[in-house]
Design a protein around this motif. Structure first.
Motif, mmCIF file in Angstrom:
data_model
loop_
_atom_site.group_PDB
_atom_site.id
_atom_site.type_symbol
_atom_site.label_atom_id
_atom_site.label_comp_id
_atom_site.label_asym_id
_atom_site.label_seq_id
_atom_site.Cartn_x
_atom_site.Cartn_y
_atom_site.Cartn_z
ATOM 1 N N SER A 61 0.835 -1.196 0.000
ATOM 2 C CA SER A 61 0.000 0.000 0.000
ATOM 3 C C SER A 61 0.868 1.244 0.000
ATOM 4 O O SER A 61 2.027 1.213 0.418
ATOM 5 N N GLU A 62 0.283 2.322 -0.489
ATOM 6 C CA GLU A 62 0.952 3.609 -0.528
ATOM 7 C C GLU A 62 0.067 4.637 0.152
ATOM 8 O O GLU A 62 -1.149 4.674 -0.089
ATOM 9 N N PHE A 63 0.693 5.470 0.984
ATOM 10 C CA PHE A 63 -0.010 6.532 1.693
ATOM 11 C C PHE A 63 0.601 7.868 1.303
ATOM 12 O O PHE A 63 1.816 7.963 1.084
ATOM 13 N N ALA A 64 -0.223 8.893 1.245
ATOM 14 C CA ALA A 64 0.233 10.218 0.830
ATOM 15 C C ALA A 64 1.305 10.766 1.758
ATOM 16 O O ALA A 64 2.269 11.383 1.301
ATOM 17 N N THR A 65 1.141 10.534 3.057
ATOM 18 C CA THR A 65 2.061 11.086 4.060
ATOM 19 C C THR A 65 2.201 10.115 5.222
ATOM 20 O O THR A 65 1.394 9.187 5.374
ATOM 21 N N GLN A 66 3.185 10.358 6.060
ATOM 22 C CA GLN A 66 3.327 9.572 7.285
ATOM 23 C C GLN A 66 2.110 9.770 8.187
ATOM 24 O O GLN A 66 1.644 8.836 8.827
ATOM 25 N N ARG A 92 3.546 -11.939 11.393
ATOM 26 C CA ARG A 92 3.342 -10.716 10.595
ATOM 27 C C ARG A 92 4.667 -10.000 10.493
ATOM 28 O O ARG A 92 5.390 -9.872 11.477
ATOM 29 N N HIS A 93 4.992 -9.521 9.285
ATOM 30 C CA HIS A 93 6.215 -8.760 9.034
ATOM 31 C C HIS A 93 5.835 -7.480 8.324
ATOM 32 O O HIS A 93 4.937 -7.485 7.472
ATOM 33 N N GLN A 94 6.495 -6.401 8.672
ATOM 34 C CA GLN A 94 6.124 -5.098 8.114
ATOM 35 C C GLN A 94 7.360 -4.277 7.782
ATOM 36 O O GLN A 94 8.349 -4.314 8.514
ATOM 37 N N VAL A 95 7.267 -3.525 6.685
ATOM 38 C CA VAL A 95 8.264 -2.527 6.318
ATOM 39 C C VAL A 95 7.521 -1.287 5.857
ATOM 40 O O VAL A 95 6.615 -1.383 5.019
ATOM 41 N N ASP A 96 7.890 -0.129 6.402
ATOM 42 C CA ASP A 96 7.382 1.170 5.955
ATOM 43 C C ASP A 96 8.585 1.992 5.521
ATOM 44 O O ASP A 96 9.591 2.035 6.235
ATOM 45 N N TYR A 97 8.487 2.651 4.367
ATOM 46 C CA TYR A 97 9.591 3.502 3.946
ATOM 47 C C TYR A 97 9.094 4.664 3.104
ATOM 48 O O TYR A 97 8.078 4.565 2.420
ATOM 49 N N ALA A 98 9.803 5.767 3.197
ATOM 50 C CA ALA A 98 9.459 6.971 2.449
ATOM 51 C C ALA A 98 10.127 6.941 1.075
ATOM 52 O O ALA A 98 11.250 6.462 0.939
#
Length: 99
Positions: A61-66, A92-98
């Motif tokens: 998924s993609e989000f506009a902002t943090q 569950r494994h997660q990665v968030d990056y800008a």
């Protein structure tokens, strides 16, 4: 933009049960489209390799902002999905990056 990627291993005593659980997870997360402010893109992939170290499902998924991603975590629709899925996951494994 923030990319939010989550992978799950799901419960199930057989491939068929894990496939059913994967389909449930997919349907629940796809129901979030157009309901979460700042959610730009949502894609669910179900593993077809069936290798022993693979996760069963991935959410891209993609989000506009943090701030939009942070708000998603407590959004009522997201909380509804989490409740509907209950203890379906093993891990569950997660990665968030800008970007």
């Amino acid at each position: 933009m923030i990319k939010h990627i989550v992978m799950w291993r799901l419960r199930g005593n057989s491939l068929a049960e894990r496939r059913e659980n994967s389909d449930l997870l997919r349907r629940e997360f796809e129901s979030l489209r157009d309901r979460i402010p700042g959610l730009l893109q949502l894609e669910i992939g179900i593993d077809h390799s069936h290798i022993d170290y693979a996760c069963d499902v991935v959410l891209y998924s993609e989000f506009a902002t943090q701030a939009a991603l942070d708000a998603y975590a407590t959004h009522p629709e997201h909380l509804r999905v989490k409740q509907a899925l209950g203890d379906l996951r093993i891990s569950r494994h997660q990665v968030d990056y800008a970007v």
